[in-house]
Write a protein that holds these residues in place. Sequence first.
Motif, short mmCIF file in Angstrom:
data_model
loop_
_atom_site.label_atom_id
_atom_site.label_comp_id
_atom_site.label_asym_id
_atom_site.label_seq_id
_atom_site.Cartn_x
_atom_site.Cartn_y
_atom_site.Cartn_z
N SER A 1 1.01 -1.14 -0.21
CA SER A 1 0.18 -0.01 0.17
C SER A 1 0.80 1.33 0.02
O SER A 1 1.98 1.10 0.77
CB SER A 1 -0.89 0.07 1.30
N THR A 2 0.24 2.19 -0.61
CA THR A 2 1.09 3.75 -0.56
C THR A 2 0.24 4.72 -0.11
O THR A 2 -1.14 4.40 -0.14
CB THR A 2 1.59 4.10 -2.08
N PHE A 3 0.88 5.85 0.18
CA PHE A 3 -0.32 7.10 0.65
C PHE A 3 -0.76 7.75 -0.69
O PHE A 3 -0.32 8.02 -1.47
CB PHE A 3 0.40 7.93 1.36
N ASN A 4 -2.17 7.94 -0.59
CA ASN A 4 -3.10 8.49 -1.58
C ASN A 4 -2.84 10.21 -1.54
O ASN A 4 -2.51 10.72 -0.50
CB ASN A 4 -4.37 8.21 -1.20
N THR A 5 -2.39 10.79 -2.59
CA THR A 5 -2.33 11.97 -3.04
C THR A 5 -1.07 12.90 -2.02
O THR A 5 -1.67 13.71 -1.05
CB THR A 5 -3.90 13.15 -2.86
N PRO A 6 -0.01 12.16 -1.94
CA PRO A 6 0.84 12.77 -1.06
C PRO A 6 1.39 13.96 -1.59
O PRO A 6 1.28 14.36 -2.77
CB PRO A 6 2.05 11.86 -1.08
N MET A 7 1.91 15.02 -0.73
CA MET A 7 2.47 16.30 -1.07
C MET A 7 3.80 16.39 -0.43
O MET A 7 4.17 17.58 -0.56
CB MET A 7 1.50 17.36 -0.47
N ASP A 8 4.35 15.31 -0.25
CA ASP A 8 5.98 15.43 0.36
C ASP A 8 6.62 14.12 -0.38
O ASP A 8 6.11 13.08 -0.49
CB ASP A 8 6.08 15.39 1.70
N VAL A 9 7.80 14.39 -0.70
CA VAL A 9 8.67 13.20 -1.78
C VAL A 9 8.80 12.18 -0.66
O VAL A 9 8.65 11.10 -1.11
CB VAL A 9 10.00 13.48 -2.00
N THR A 10 8.93 12.25 0.31
CA THR A 10 9.50 11.36 1.54
C THR A 10 7.93 10.38 1.69
O THR A 10 8.24 9.12 1.67
CB THR A 10 9.69 11.78 2.90
N VAL A 11 7.08 11.15 1.73
CA VAL A 11 5.60 10.29 1.97
C VAL A 11 5.41 9.39 0.55
O VAL A 11 4.98 8.35 0.79
CB VAL A 11 4.73 11.42 2.30
N ALA A 12 5.52 10.18 -0.42
CA ALA A 12 5.17 9.60 -1.80
C ALA A 12 5.83 8.33 -1.85
O ALA A 12 5.58 7.67 -2.43
CB ALA A 12 5.66 10.77 -2.87
N GLU A 13 7.23 8.12 -1.50
CA GLU A 13 8.12 7.21 -1.83
C GLU A 13 7.93 6.07 -0.62
O GLU A 13 8.35 4.79 -0.73
CB GLU A 13 9.55 7.62 -1.94
N LEU A 14 7.09 6.10 0.39
CA LEU A 14 6.93 5.04 1.41
C LEU A 14 5.86 3.97 0.86
O LEU A 14 5.06 4.35 0.23
CB LEU A 14 6.44 5.58 2.74
N ALA A 15 6.26 2.64 1.22
CA ALA A 15 5.28 1.61 0.93
C ALA A 15 5.18 0.69 1.79
O ALA A 15 6.12 0.45 2.85
CB ALA A 15 5.80 0.95 -0.14
N ILE A 16 3.99 0.34 2.39
CA ILE A 16 3.64 -0.38 3.56
C ILE A 16 3.55 -1.94 2.86
O ILE A 16 2.42 -1.87 2.19
CB ILE A 16 2.52 0.12 4.23
N GLU A 17 4.21 -2.82 3.31
CA GLU A 17 4.04 -4.16 2.85
C GLU A 17 3.53 -4.95 3.93
O GLU A 17 4.02 -5.10 4.99
CB GLU A 17 5.11 -4.87 2.34
N THR A 18 2.41 -5.75 3.78
CA THR A 18 1.76 -6.75 4.79
C THR A 18 1.58 -8.21 4.38
O THR A 18 1.53 -8.12 2.91
CB THR A 18 0.34 -6.25 5.15
N LEU A 19 2.27 -9.02 4.90
CA LEU A 19 2.14 -10.23 4.67
C LEU A 19 0.85 -11.09 5.24
O LEU A 19 0.82 -11.16 6.25
CB LEU A 19 3.36 -11.06 5.08
N LEU A 20 -0.16 -11.26 4.20
CA LEU A 20 -1.53 -12.04 4.88
C LEU A 20 -1.04 -13.55 4.85
O LEU A 20 -0.59 -14.23 3.50
CB LEU A 20 -2.46 -11.54 3.74
#
Length: 268
Positions: free
Chosen positions: A234-253
Amino acid sequence: MTTHPSTTDQGVGPLLRAWREQRRVSQLELALRADSSARHISFIETGRSRPSEEMVLRLAEHLDVPMRERNALLLAAGYAPRYPETPLGDPALGALREGIERLIGGYEPYPALVVDALYNVVAANRGIMTLIDGVCETLLEPPLNAMRLALHPRGLAPHIRNLRAWRGHLLEQMERQIALHRSEPLRALYEEVAAYPVPDADPAEEPSEPVPYFALPLRIEHEGRTLSFISSISTFNTPMDVTVAELAIETLLPADPATVKYLQSLLP
């Protein structure tokens, strides 16, 4: 994979043309999307016309240019960067960090982690720490890198039962990110991990009985058990900061009841 020229040695026109060609969009199609004309797009790309700041951002949006590279386009056109790049440890991102920690903590006992654009781990829950228990200490030194951790022969690779398939999935994921971001550091990481030795196929890579997985699973051995997970990013929707735009959350189901039962047994 092809290499791309640096954004520092070109004007905005050639850079925009490179993004347009990479996205396989014609000048006419881009003009229609951006409410402009093919002639104006051509003049911008050849340097005969200097685009306004608004036009640079509009074209970048329609070409799906990542936020970091949008700043580079603005600089090449003679404008100031529009998007800040706030360090994750900055107090301004305190609410974001707390939210991330709550999110991945609430996912326990199942594994979850957060990575940046170079797959460096910026946060991880106890489920991840359970899986990497026993990994070579040098791979756990900061910055912890998820790709090195997964594919290095002294990392998780010897424990991944379907290593060839999972390795292929990870390398394809990196190739897509390289095509999107045109990042030389990411390309260097790709070349490093792609060069790691791969052991001969193990019969244990194939389960003894077919399992109707709905996506490619990560099958990893842990304390004599084979655990199966499906990855979701998952990534953040409509980010306004480069750092936030490049973060990704990976969950293992967990992909099967046995994995669910075992992980739940680890709860205090």
